[in-house]
Design a protein around this motif. Structure first.
Motif, PDB file in Angstrom:
ATOM      1  N   LEU A 266      46.349  39.281  27.762  1.00 19.01           N
ATOM      2  CA  LEU A 266      46.286  38.236  26.125  1.00 19.01           C
ATOM      3  C   LEU A 266      44.722  37.325  26.755  1.00 19.01           C
ATOM      4  O   LEU A 266      43.868  37.733  25.254  1.00 19.01           O
ATOM      5  N   TRP A 267      44.407  36.818  27.733  1.00 18.97           N
ATOM      6  CA  TRP A 267      43.360  36.349  28.516  1.00 18.97           C
ATOM      7  C   TRP A 267      41.993  37.691  28.299  1.00 18.97           C
ATOM      8  O   TRP A 267      40.781  37.753  28.380  1.00 18.97           O
ATOM      9  N   LEU A 268      41.981  38.466  28.948  1.00 20.39           N
ATOM     10  CA  LEU A 268      41.637  40.142  29.541  1.00 20.39           C
ATOM     11  C   LEU A 268      42.761  41.183  29.905  1.00 20.39           C
ATOM     12  O   LEU A 268      43.836  41.016  30.668  1.00 20.39           O
ATOM     13  N   PRO A 269      42.030  42.081  29.024  1.00 21.53           N
ATOM     14  CA  PRO A 269      42.889  43.431  28.542  1.00 21.53           C
ATOM     15  C   PRO A 269      43.534  44.007  30.061  1.00 21.53           C
ATOM     16  O   PRO A 269      42.016  43.605  30.890  1.00 21.53           O
ATOM     17  N   LEU A 270      44.994  44.627  30.041  1.00 19.15           N
ATOM     18  CA  LEU A 270      44.359  44.968  31.621  1.00 19.15           C
ATOM     19  C   LEU A 270      43.666  46.438  32.176  1.00 19.15           C
ATOM     20  O   LEU A 270      42.951  46.299  33.424  1.00 19.15           O
ATOM     21  N   ALA A 271      42.965  46.511  30.709  1.00 23.62           N
ATOM     22  CA  ALA A 271      42.021  47.647  31.410  1.00 23.62           C
ATOM     23  C   ALA A 271      40.478  47.079  32.014  1.00 23.62           C
ATOM     24  O   ALA A 271      40.044  47.981  33.208  1.00 23.62           O
ATOM     25  N   ALA A 272      40.285  46.246  31.812  1.00 19.76           N
ATOM     26  CA  ALA A 272      39.240  45.549  32.685  1.00 19.76           C
ATOM     27  C   ALA A 272      39.832  44.269  33.341  1.00 19.76           C
ATOM     28  O   ALA A 272      38.627  43.507  34.430  1.00 19.76           O
ATOM     29  N   MET A 273      40.897  44.076  34.229  1.00 14.45           N
ATOM     30  CA  MET A 273      41.087  43.376  34.860  1.00 14.45           C
ATOM     31  C   MET A 273      41.052  44.244  36.651  1.00 14.45           C
ATOM     32  O   MET A 273      40.566  45.995  36.845  1.00 14.45           O
ATOM     33  N   PRO A 274      40.637  43.702  37.614  1.00 14.43           N
ATOM     34  CA  PRO A 274      40.612  44.709  38.926  1.00 14.43           C
ATOM     35  C   PRO A 274      41.515  44.858  39.177  1.00 14.43           C
ATOM     36  O   PRO A 274      42.567  44.906  38.922  1.00 14.43           O
ATOM     37  N   THR A 275      41.672  45.806  39.884  1.00 12.84           N
ATOM     38  CA  THR A 275      43.001  47.051  40.008  1.00 12.84           C
ATOM     39  C   THR A 275      44.414  46.488  40.764  1.00 12.84           C
ATOM     40  O   THR A 275      44.220  46.580  40.326  1.00 12.84           O
ATOM     41  N   THR A 276      43.550  45.730  41.493  1.00 10.81           N
ATOM     42  CA  THR A 276      45.083  44.885  42.002  1.00 10.81           C
ATOM     43  C   THR A 276      45.763  44.643  41.468  1.00 10.81           C
ATOM     44  O   THR A 276      46.987  43.854  41.172  1.00 10.81           O
ATOM     45  N   LEU A 277      44.481  42.842  40.962  1.00  9.83           N
ATOM     46  CA  LEU A 277      45.180  42.089  38.982  1.00  9.83           C
ATOM     47  C   LEU A 277      46.281  43.217  38.365  1.00  9.83           C
ATOM     48  O   LEU A 277      47.525  42.756  38.101  1.00  9.83           O
ATOM     49  N   ARG A 278      46.022  44.142  38.238  1.00 12.33           N
ATOM     50  CA  ARG A 278      46.277  45.266  36.899  1.00 12.33           C
ATOM     51  C   ARG A 278      47.589  45.853  37.606  1.00 12.33           C
ATOM     52  O   ARG A 278      48.942  45.373  36.816  1.00 12.33           O
ATOM     53  N   HIS A 279      47.815  46.123  39.240  1.00 14.76           N
ATOM     54  CA  HIS A 279      48.682  46.537  39.307  1.00 14.76           C
ATOM     55  C   HIS A 279      49.694  45.764  39.280  1.00 14.76           C
ATOM     56  O   HIS A 279      51.494  45.488  38.731  1.00 14.76           O
ATOM     57  N   VAL A 280      50.212  44.044  39.901  1.00 12.58           N
ATOM     58  CA  VAL A 280      50.507  43.713  40.022  1.00 12.58           C
ATOM     59  C   VAL A 280      51.098  42.731  38.519  1.00 12.58           C
ATOM     60  O   VAL A 280      52.042  43.022  37.875  1.00 12.58           O
ATOM     61  N   SER A 281      50.875  42.486  37.582  1.00 13.70           N
ATOM     62  CA  SER A 281      50.428  42.887  35.910  1.00 13.70           C
ATOM     63  C   SER A 281      51.330  43.487  35.323  1.00 13.70           C
ATOM     64  O   SER A 281      52.500  43.810  34.645  1.00 13.70           O
ATOM     65  N   GLU A 282      50.912  45.068  36.100  1.00 14.04           N
ATOM     66  CA  GLU A 282      51.732  46.243  35.227  1.00 14.04           C
ATOM     67  C   GLU A 282      53.560  45.940  35.904  1.00 14.04           C
ATOM     68  O   GLU A 282      54.129  46.711  35.641  1.00 14.04           O
ATOM     69  N   ALA A 283      53.477  45.365  36.774  1.00 11.16           N
ATOM     70  CA  ALA A 283      55.352  45.134  37.396  1.00 11.16           C
ATOM     71  C   ALA A 283      56.155  44.133  36.830  1.00 11.16           C
ATOM     72  O   ALA A 283      56.689  44.308  37.166  1.00 11.16           O
TER      73      ALA A 283
END
Lengths: 249, 248
Positions: B186-203
């Motif tokens: 919502l604040w930062l689309p996953l595609a724009a997130m740093p890799t680690t944060l994106r992996h965490v978010s995807e879980a």
């Protein structure tokens, strides 16, 4: 007289605390039976075991021949319960609450007649959050009666009501009994028990101290105290309060 | 008798839900308002500012769908049910032939139903007013959204089961809402997130949901792993929530 409620050697503990030690009594059809006792004496736990809201740890309970622990589905059809401090959703209207609750029962009462009898006619469309204390109590009674129960358990019905509302509630209980409903009344107001109850059980520290009519209890207290007239309250104080000041009403 | 009672109970709960206004305003209207604000900003509609040439507004539609689902399941179910327990509403129902379990069913049904309406409204408004095409794989999108609803409703039920009071349930629900919608991008689309944060978010349930919804938007069936993760959250949340739920 046929016994509508039989309680034999009821025992209930919460962890290490014994809430009800050994309680026995019977309630006859058509009577108003009072359960009196100091705070924490085990009154509410006792009636909760009768209602099937709590599972007893020992003893026997039968209501209309049913075991509250086993035959809940049938018992709830025939036993109306007015709980201490149970609210309704703030925005639920009086008429909506009654319509909802009547849909739960096999042979419900007429909600309009009930509202009229309880003097809630004018508050039909009022939301629960906007009702006065007295109106809430009356609605609570209406919900306990909407299933056309044969037995009603009313717990601390008049606590928190002003004197006028309390008197109205008393008149109402008498009316309900006149319709043939057997009533169990949990209270710590002696005046209430004196006016309404045919018999009372005095419970102290999880045990029944005595079961008798309010007048007989008062007469006994008068004899023991060596005075001409005593009230139920005198009898109550003499019978309970072995722990002196450990309870405050 | 009992289906009639359940029908009555659900109708009554729905009336209260609508009368309370919080659910409809935040679950139905607010996401559409957000969409409309975004839709009127060049930054969101200009492909030049988008991700891989896709305008941000289109990236945000699946995110707003997750937002709707989280809003309804985390901000209405926990305070309502925990409040009912605290106020003795459930206890009073225990004294009737119907019992309180049907209130859970009614609440879950209302939440799911409202989520369906809210998502349909959001997609409709996006399509009609802001030229966002409907998801290319519509069936996959609907299936994924339903999985996400079940996962979040399960979490909401779990919060309601564990929280001691209505206030506590409200607080825990709100915190979870912010954390999970953050993970949905919502604040930062996953595609724009740093890799680690994106992996965490995807879980997290909504991180997985937003990625799966994005896949469906582009016309693909979501990866089975993401759907399985959502199903897992749903099963764990609902089963644990029901088992741990206390009526008093």
């Amino acid at each position: 007289m046929t016994a509508v409620i039989e309680v034999q050697g009821l025992h209930k503990r919460y962890g290490d605390t014994v809430a009800v030690d050994d309680v026995s009594f019977t309630v006859d059809e058509g009577e108003i039976f009072g359960i009196l006792g100091p705070n924490g004496a085990g009154k509410t736990t006792t009636v909760e075991c009768v209602e099937g809201l709590r599972e007893r740890d020992g003893g026997m309970v039968r209501v209309l021949g049913l075991d509250p622990a086993r035959d809940r589905a049938e018992l709830t059809q025939q036993l109306g319960v007015q709980l201490q401090d149970a609210r309704l959703p703030e925005r639920l209207r009086v008429d909506e609450a009654l319509d909802l609750y009547r849909s739960f029962y096999r042979a419900p009462a007429d909600p309009d007649a009930l509202l009229e009898a309880l003097g809630l006619d004018g508050a039909r469309r009022t939301q629960f959050g906007k009702l006065s204390g007295g109106q809430r109590q009356r609605l609570s009674i209406a919900l306990a009666l909407v299933g056309n129960p044969r037995v009603a358990v009313l717990d601390e019905l008049t606590t928190g009501l002003d004197p006028r509302a309390r008197r109205e509630a008393w008149r109402l209980i008498a009316d309900v009994r006149a319709r043939g409903v057997t009533i169990v009344l949990v209270t710590h107001f002696m005046e209430e028990a004196e006016r309404l109850c045919d018999r009372v059980a005095v419970i102290d520290a999880g045990r029944v101290v005595i079961v008798d009519s309010p007048a007989a209890l008062a007469a006994r207290a008068a004899a023991e105290l060596g005075v001409e007239r005593a009230s139920l309250e005198d009898a109550f104080v003499a019978l309970t309060g072995s722990g002196e000041d450990d309870h405050v009403d | 008798m009992s289906t009639e009672a359940l029908r009555r109970l659900t109708a009554t709960e729905l009336t209260l839900f609508l009368r309370d206004k919080v659910g409809p305003v935040f679950g139905l209207a607010f996401p559409v308002v957000l969409l409309s604000v975004f839709g009127n900003l060049d930054f969101f509609t200009d492909p030049a500012h988008g991700i891989d040439g896709v305008p941000l507004l289109r990236v945000y539609v699946p995110i707003l769908v997750c937002f709707v689902i989280a809003m309804l399941s985390l901000n209405t179910i926990p305070p309502t049910l925990a409040g009912y327990r605290e106020q003795g509403v459930l206890r009073r129902l225990r004294t009737t032939p119907v019992g309180p379990a049907r209130v859970l069913v009614a609440q879950l049904a209302i939440c799911t139903g409202t989520a369906v309406v809210a998502v349909a409204l959001l997609l409709g408004v996006a399509r009609v007013f802001f030229d966002v095409p409907l998801p290319a794989a519509l069936v996959a999108f609907v299936v994924t959204a339903l999985f996400a609803v079940l996962a979040l409703v399960g979490l909401g039920l779990l919060v309601a089961a564990a929280a001691p009071t209505g206030k506590a349930a409200n607080a825990v629900g709100s915190v979870l809402f912010y954390v999970l919608t953050f993970c949905a991008g919502l604040w930062l689309p996953l595609a724009a997130m740093p890799t680690t944060l994106r992996h965490v978010s995807e879980a997290t349930p909504l991180g997985a949901a937003v990625q799966a919804l994005t896949q469906a938007t582009q016309g693909d069936w979501p990866s089975p792993g993401r759907l399985a993760l959502l199903a897992g959250y749903a099963v764990v949340g609902l089963v644990l929530g029901v088992r741990l739920f206390r009526w008093e």
